[in-house]
Design a protein around this motif. Sequence first.
Motif, short mmCIF file in Angstrom:
data_model
loop_
_atom_site.label_atom_id
_atom_site.label_comp_id
_atom_site.label_asym_id
_atom_site.label_seq_id
_atom_site.Cartn_x
_atom_site.Cartn_y
_atom_site.Cartn_z
N ASP A 50 -9.69 0.30 -4.35
CA ASP A 50 -10.17 1.67 -4.51
C ASP A 50 -10.85 2.18 -3.24
OD1 ASP A 50 -9.20 1.96 -7.08
OD2 ASP A 50 -11.02 1.21 -8.02
N LEU A 84 -8.04 3.14 -0.85
CA LEU A 84 -7.40 4.40 -1.22
C LEU A 84 -8.29 5.59 -0.91
CD1 LEU A 84 -5.78 3.35 -4.62
CD2 LEU A 84 -4.65 3.62 -2.40
N ARG A 85 -9.58 5.45 -1.14
CA ARG A 85 -10.49 6.55 -0.81
C ARG A 85 -10.47 6.80 0.70
NH1 ARG A 85 -16.05 4.94 -2.30
NH2 ARG A 85 -16.55 7.02 -1.49
N ARG A 115 -7.59 8.94 1.69
CA ARG A 115 -7.42 10.23 1.03
C ARG A 115 -8.58 11.20 1.22
NH1 ARG A 115 -5.27 7.49 -4.63
NH2 ARG A 115 -3.19 6.89 -3.85
N VAL A 156 1.24 3.94 -0.10
CA VAL A 156 0.63 2.66 -0.46
C VAL A 156 1.42 2.09 -1.64
CG1 VAL A 156 -1.44 1.47 -1.25
CG2 VAL A 156 -1.65 3.42 0.31
N ARG A 167 -3.44 4.07 -10.78
CA ARG A 167 -3.68 4.69 -9.47
C ARG A 167 -2.48 5.45 -8.94
NH1 ARG A 167 -6.46 0.25 -10.42
NH2 ARG A 167 -8.60 0.01 -9.68
N LEU A 193 0.39 4.20 -7.98
CA LEU A 193 1.01 3.50 -6.86
C LEU A 193 2.33 2.86 -7.29
CD1 LEU A 193 -2.12 1.60 -5.48
CD2 LEU A 193 -1.23 3.84 -4.77
#
Length: 342
Positions: A133, A136-137, A140, A174, A190, A192
């Motif tokens: 996480d 990913l943050r 983004r 990702v 998520r 993905l």
Amino acid sequence: MRVGSFVLAAQFPGQGQGEALHRAVRSAEVSEEAGLDSVWLAEHHFVPYGTCPSAITLAALLLGRTRRIRVGTAVSVLPTVHPVALGEQAALLHLTSGGRFSLGVGRGGPWVDLEVFGSGLAAYESGFPESLDLLLRWLREPSVAASGERFSFREVPVVPRPSEALSGAPGPEVVLACTSPRSVRAAAERGLPMLLGMHVGDEEKAEMVALWREHARAAGRTPDEIRAAAHVSAGVCQIADRRTDAAETLLKAMPGWLRQGLQAHVTVDGRHRAMRDPVAYTELLCGLHPVGTPRLCADRLAATSERTGITRFALLVEGSGDLAATEENVRRLGAEVLPHLG
């Protein structure tokens, strides 16, 4: 359908590590020349199973040597790296390659790597969601702070920001390696796409795709998002004029590599691990994947896509262990198999 190569940089018996890496680089370069869609790079530490210790570093080299092909990691092992460091590298490659980079990540295994890199067993057993996480943050958001069990830091700006890519893509793709219902759910929640291993057959892959869709709907993913998810199926490809010749090539070379490569893995905590029989495993792979004539290989890929809904493939092309044979295998994949797939 999009077909790419899967490059392990495998060290076969009697070969040097530099030889294995040179074959890996040439496999990728020839993949572009042959018209393949992508090349996916594996990452391993301290074992001859694969001699590339940093898939993202090799990806940077190959993005600089190619102009069209997509280059991805399969995978960057998240528990042994800081997710912000990996995010920075991924953003850099996304921006400088015109959006041709895909970041595949995975949990890895309970290997001694966790001890060497200081992350500890907890990073593997319970810390993966936090790391994922945070990664990913980073890819983004314009700025990120953390206050988790493993990572805690004040807010800092994301530099460089992936969203500033000239390609228009908001950030690098990702992909998450999935081997269990738990990881399938993590990917689905998520949004993905999954990378599914070469040891898994069509029936199990179809079940994992169905489970991903179920969890994605429950997490509020839109029908368009679910339909657009481009999962990746890993496999083995060996082409010959007769199927028996293709299988014989792999059965002569792969068991020796698998035996020395798999035996070299050391667990961080001394837990028992059972090793696959190398010959039986090679025979299994020959039965599951496109191994044989060009027509048979095309039919096998088309059948897998129809049964599973998967449209992207990452195919191990270096199973012969020989550079010249690997180059020929890739060229035949491009010239004699892809035209049948449309």
